[in-house]
Design a protein around this motif. Structure first.
Motif, short mmCIF file in Angstrom:
data_model
loop_
_atom_site.label_atom_id
_atom_site.label_comp_id
_atom_site.label_asym_id
_atom_site.label_seq_id
_atom_site.Cartn_x
_atom_site.Cartn_y
_atom_site.Cartn_z
N CYS A 133 0.85 -1.19 0.00
CA CYS A 133 0.00 0.00 0.00
C CYS A 133 0.88 1.24 0.00
O CYS A 133 1.67 1.45 0.94
CB CYS A 133 -0.92 0.01 1.22
N ARG A 134 0.76 2.03 -1.04
CA ARG A 134 1.47 3.31 -1.09
C ARG A 134 0.68 4.33 -0.26
O ARG A 134 -0.46 4.62 -0.56
CB ARG A 134 1.61 3.80 -2.53
N GLY A 191 -6.21 2.18 -7.46
CA GLY A 191 -6.00 3.57 -7.09
C GLY A 191 -7.20 4.07 -6.30
O GLY A 191 -8.34 3.79 -6.66
N ASN A 205 -1.91 11.22 -9.59
CA ASN A 205 -1.07 10.02 -9.60
C ASN A 205 0.38 10.43 -9.43
O ASN A 205 0.92 11.20 -10.22
CB ASN A 205 -1.27 9.26 -10.92
N THR A 229 2.27 5.73 -9.82
CA THR A 229 1.75 4.36 -9.87
C THR A 229 1.39 3.98 -11.30
O THR A 229 0.76 4.76 -12.01
CB THR A 229 0.52 4.22 -8.96
N GLY A 247 8.20 4.43 -4.48
CA GLY A 247 7.76 3.07 -4.74
C GLY A 247 8.82 2.19 -5.35
O GLY A 247 8.51 1.22 -6.05
N ASP A 306 -2.66 2.21 -4.29
CA ASP A 306 -2.18 3.58 -4.11
C ASP A 306 -3.24 4.34 -3.32
O ASP A 306 -4.31 4.67 -3.84
CB ASP A 306 -1.94 4.26 -5.45
#
Length: 320
Positions: free
Chosen positions: A19-20, A160, A147, A150, A127, A140
């Protein structure tokens, strides 16, 4: 399934999900996926700016670990520091206790945190660890309204959250993040609703309940999360430079409560920001004290849809 650790890849049990982001909404997602039995790794920037710090795993960047509703995220240090651009999403380059991102991480250290039943957290705003760890799913949840790098080829399933992504182009699926009838809807084609800049309505208050910095500088928190305040009460002070902050000089800009209620969110003591940066959040419902310390309804709703998408993927059900 398993991966060869000699190739610097961790063992996979159930799905491996990265998980970003680890702010309050991302924490809800991470928490739900972890509780569902998945192995989740969180990626964060080197200067997290969470407001709802009591329910944000990103606080582990500063404190080494952060616990939210029985789940612990633990910072995994990098193998070696590398020179990187210190500009972050908020434009900070002089925050106290800041960390420098690194290009490589020890997979055995990540594995040890996972085996301990915790969530490894890496300082990796770009990332870069995703290619190293080869996850099954990337989510994300930075919530940057755009963005920040990603791509759909980062994993077999890429999700997303919120505006800035297009399902079928840079991600496989988008999760709607705007409050209302479509909150948490899984979008298989197109984008989430654009950001309106207006916070969600709570007890009749929207923009009034969110406080933005009236000046640039370093913050000193006069009140704390969970305090009940009256409209006009001083909740923080902004010092224009490091010397003023360190010595608590008289030259500061006061930050006052915009409405009466509970301080639900307040940016970390000593954080540096630019004018206009979001620094606090007041909940007008004085009876909802526990909300300051638990994952929000919005985060849980979004997390449920992420888990639905992940479960469909895990069982071979094609939804996009």
């Amino acid at each position: 399934m398993s991966m060869n650790q000699s190739n610097n890849q961790i063992i996979k049990k159930n799905l491996l999900i990265i998980c970003r982001g680890a702010g309050d909404l991302a924490t809800g997602i991470i928490h739900r996926l972890h509780r569902a039995g998945h192995r989740v790794i969180a990626l964060e920037t080197d200067y997290p700016a969470a407001i709802r710090r009591q329910v944000s795993f990103c606080e582990a960047v500063y404190d080494g670990s952060a616990a939210v509703e029985g789940v612990t995220a633990r910072l995994v240090p990098a193998l070696a520091d590398a020179e990187t651009d210190t500009e972050t999403y908020s434009g900070i380059n002089d925050t106290p206790a800041a960390h420098i991102a690194s290009e490589k991480w020890d997979s055995s250290a990540i594995e040890a945190v996972l085996e301990a039943g915790e969530v490894p957290l890496l300082i990796d705003p770009k990332g870069e660890s995703i290619a190293l760890l080869k996850p099954d799913v990337v989510v994300d949840a930075i919530i940057a309204k755009k963005n920040l790098g990603t791509t759909i080829n980062m994993a077999p399933l890429v999700i997303g959250v919120g505006p800035g992504f297009t399902a079928g182009q840079d991600v496989h699926l988008v999760i709607e993040s705007m409050r209302g009838h479509n909150l948490a809807r899984i979008i298989t084609d197109g984008m989430a609703q654009p950001n309106t800049g207006v916070p969600g309505n709570i007890a009749g208050f929207t923009s009034e309940r969110v406080i933005h910095a009236p000046a640039a500088g370093y913050i000193h928190d006069v009140r704390k999360i969970g305090d009940i305040v009256q409209k006009g009460d001083e909740i923080a002070r902004i010092y224009p430079d490091k010397e003023s902050y360190d010595n608590a000089l008289s030259e500061y800009v006061p930050v006052n409560a915009t409405i009466t209620g509970i301080v639900r969110g307040l940016i970390r003591e000593g954080y540096y920001f630019r004018e206009g940066f979001k620094i606090a959040d007041i909940d007008p419902r004085e009876s909802e004290l526990l909300n300051c310390f638990t994952i929000s309804d919005k985060a849980r709703s979004i997390a449920g849809s992420v888990l639905e998408a992940v479960s469909a993927f895990e069982h071979g059900v094609k939804i996009y």
